[in-house]
Design an enzyme around this catalytic site. Structure first.
Site, PDB file in Angstrom:
ATOM      1  N   ARG A 158       0.938  -1.185   0.078  1.00 55.85           N
ATOM      2  CA  ARG A 158       0.041   0.213  -0.059  1.00 55.85           C
ATOM      3  C   ARG A 158       1.065   1.250  -0.140  1.00 55.85           C
ATOM      4  O   ARG A 158       0.478   2.156  -0.697  1.00 55.85           O
ATOM      5  CB  ARG A 158      -1.062  -0.062   1.300  1.00 55.85           C
ATOM      6  CG  ARG A 158      -1.692   1.341   1.402  1.00 55.85           C
ATOM      7  CD  ARG A 158      -2.879   1.353   0.503  1.00 55.85           C
ATOM      8  NE  ARG A 158      -3.706   0.173   0.448  1.00 55.85           N
ATOM      9  CZ  ARG A 158      -4.854   0.254  -0.122  1.00 55.85           C
ATOM     10  NH1 ARG A 158      -5.300   1.411  -0.792  1.00 55.85           N
ATOM     11  NH2 ARG A 158      -5.768  -0.635  -0.018  1.00 55.85           N
ATOM     12  N   ASN A 351      -7.765  -1.224  10.172  1.00 59.04           N
ATOM     13  CA  ASN A 351      -7.074  -1.590   8.936  1.00 59.04           C
ATOM     14  C   ASN A 351      -7.681  -2.953   7.884  1.00 59.04           C
ATOM     15  O   ASN A 351      -7.081  -3.482   7.690  1.00 59.04           O
ATOM     16  CB  ASN A 351      -5.526  -1.566   9.280  1.00 59.04           C
ATOM     17  CG  ASN A 351      -4.771  -1.563   8.014  1.00 59.04           C
ATOM     18  OD1 ASN A 351      -4.479  -2.363   7.208  1.00 59.04           O
ATOM     19  ND2 ASN A 351      -4.423  -0.208   7.426  1.00 59.04           N
ATOM     20  N   ARG A 396      -5.418  -3.797   4.440  1.00 56.69           N
ATOM     21  CA  ARG A 396      -5.361  -2.599   3.638  1.00 56.69           C
ATOM     22  C   ARG A 396      -3.963  -2.337   3.308  1.00 56.69           C
ATOM     23  O   ARG A 396      -3.492  -1.802   2.289  1.00 56.69           O
ATOM     24  CB  ARG A 396      -6.195  -1.375   4.178  1.00 56.69           C
ATOM     25  CG  ARG A 396      -6.108  -0.194   3.276  1.00 56.69           C
ATOM     26  CD  ARG A 396      -6.856   1.110   3.605  1.00 56.69           C
ATOM     27  NE  ARG A 396      -6.942   2.063   2.715  1.00 56.69           N
ATOM     28  CZ  ARG A 396      -6.113   2.861   2.311  1.00 56.69           C
ATOM     29  NH1 ARG A 396      -4.860   2.931   2.680  1.00 56.69           N
ATOM     30  NH2 ARG A 396      -6.489   3.728   1.203  1.00 56.69           N
ATOM     31  N   CYS A 397      -3.014  -2.469   4.645  1.00 59.05           N
ATOM     32  CA  CYS A 397      -1.956  -1.988   4.306  1.00 59.05           C
ATOM     33  C   CYS A 397      -0.772  -3.090   3.419  1.00 59.05           C
ATOM     34  O   CYS A 397      -0.017  -2.598   3.045  1.00 59.05           O
ATOM     35  CB  CYS A 397      -1.050  -2.294   5.774  1.00 59.05           C
ATOM     36  SG  CYS A 397      -1.386  -0.909   6.967  1.00 59.05           S
ATOM     37  N   MET A 398      -1.539  -4.448   3.373  1.00 60.59           N
ATOM     38  CA  MET A 398      -0.862  -5.506   2.768  1.00 60.59           C
ATOM     39  C   MET A 398      -1.098  -5.323   1.102  1.00 60.59           C
ATOM     40  O   MET A 398      -1.036  -6.242   0.467  1.00 60.59           O
ATOM     41  CB  MET A 398      -0.939  -6.764   3.143  1.00 60.59           C
ATOM     42  CG  MET A 398      -0.373  -6.865   4.619  1.00 60.59           C
ATOM     43  SD  MET A 398      -0.264  -8.644   5.241  1.00 60.59           S
ATOM     44  CE  MET A 398      -2.253  -8.555   5.557  1.00 60.59           C
TER      45      MET A 398
END
Length: 407
Positions: A158, A351, A396-398
């Protein structure tokens, strides 16, 4: 009709994402180097890989195309100019000395592209190079010292780049441990066949230069749709970086407003998406700290002369309602009592990755927050994260969306 490599929102139908499966870089994470590499703990890489596979397969089962960063990087290296550029940028004469750097580049150039991609993300130690490469630099280093440091934060695709409407920002990262990641993405977007001839805009960060304080990370960027972008001003994303991106968005007429919100400068609020995500047309998942009335928030719009007009907003919630044309947004706060909420926010309860309005992917361990999502009509597709979560990043971060519908 949907254009390829277009991201029109945070919640429209997700069609294509880029992920990075845990690999060599995380195997080189140790208690003695994890802080420098921006991790709080070491992971069981094998188990993290299994959890990541479940994440990827969950997306595929929902009709989302999953592209893996290592595959894209390997294919990019098939382009001679890309390979030369990456070796020149990742193996610096000034860091290693001209003769040693030249020898290392020549040795790496003879590798299979799959193995070279593995080292470009996983790093390279002095103990891995052939004994025939002799140099004073080699003589003064231990075999476990790094020639190229690993990039374990590639797991969080991300951050390094983010697609915003008809273009991409290739982000200058704030921390030295992550800055080389951006070169891998610059090469992919410049030379990979899927992107090389693409009709998209590169807003910011495509040049390999020193951006000084103008840093930007994708975890702070939410494409909330309807011509609006929400950006967190965090410990990683600066006002300078936000201004550069906003000016580019307005120049190319890709956005009408950019909302900037100031975040607390501490680890648990590393990026905006660790405390806030858009999960339905009118709904956001939030950790209450980010929507306090005293949190500073501004709306940036074009001033008509190539500059920016800045308007102070009363509250972030009010700014979101104006941007989305909604009378009242729903705020679904982190679940449980004060202790449970703090624990679940730390474990990325907020997240989540939205697949379509009201359907998200998130860690199964966040039972209190997942229960609140369910009561609010939000469907959670649960994934395990006992190991992945140690990296302080959720679904979401990944994930880096490459194609997503607008709203």
């Amino acid at each position: 009709m949907m254009e390829k490599h277009f991201v029109g929102s945070e919640i429209g139908q997700l069609r294509s994402v880029m992920l990075h499966r845990p690999n060599l870089s995380l195997k080189r994470l140790t208690p003695s180097n994890c802080q420098e590499l921006l991790f709080d703990d070491v992971l069981s890489v094998e188990r993290a890989g299994e959890e990541h596979d479940i994440f990827a397969n969950t997306l595929r089962q929902q009709g989302v195309e999953v592209l893996l960063l290592t595959d894209l990087l390997t294919q990019t290296l098939d382009v001679p100019d890309a390979k030369t550029w990456l070796l020149d940028t990742q193996i610096s004469d000034y860091r290693l000395g001209p003769t040693f750097a030249a020898d290392i580049r020549a040795w790496l150039a003879d590798m299979s592209h799959r193995e070279l991609a593995r080292h470009l993300s996983g790093g390279l130690t002095y103990g891995e190079i052939p004994a025939s490469i002799k140099n004073m630099v080699v003589d003064t280093h231990d075999i476990n010292d790094f020639i190229m440091k690993p990039l374990p934060n590639h797991l969080f695709t991300r951050d390094t780049s983010c697609w915003i409407y008809n273009g991409v920002s290739i982000n200058p990262m704030a921390k030295p441990a992550r800055q080389r990641e951006t070169n891998n993405l610059r090469a992919i977007y410049r030379w990979h066949p899927q992107f090389a001839d693409g009709d998209f805009i590169k807003y910011f960060g495509d040049e390999n230069i020193n951006y000084d304080h103008a840093t930007l990370e994708g975890g702070d960027v939410l494409v909330i749709g309807r011509g609006a972008v929400l950006i967190g001003m965090s410990e990683r994303t600066t006002p300078q970086g936000i201004e550069f991106l906003a000016q580019a968005l307005f120049k190319h007429r890709q956005a009408e407003r950019v909302i900037a919100v100031e975040l607390p400068k501490h680890r648990s609020c590393m990026h905006l998406d660790t405390v806030m995500t858009h999960i339905d047309i009118d709904a956001f998942s939030v950790y209450p700290e980010v929507v306090r009335p005293d949190v500073q928030c501004w709306t940036l719009t074009p001033d008509g002369h190539g500059g920016l007009k800045r308007t102070q907003e009363n509250t972030l919630v009010h700014a979101l309602e104006k941007a989305l044309g909604i009378d009242q947004v729903r705020l679904i706060t982190t679940g449980g009592d004060a202790f449970e909420a703090e624990r679940e926010q730390w474990n990325d309860a907020n997240n989540v990755l939205t697949l379509r309005p009201g359907v998200v992917v998130g860690y199964e361990r966040n039972i209190w927050t997942n229960e609140k999502y369910d009561k609010a009509g939000i469907t959670v597709l649960p994934i395990p994260g006992d190991e992945l979560g140690r990296g302080r990043g959720g679904a979401r971060c990944m994930s880096c969306p490459l194609e997503r519908d607008g709203i």
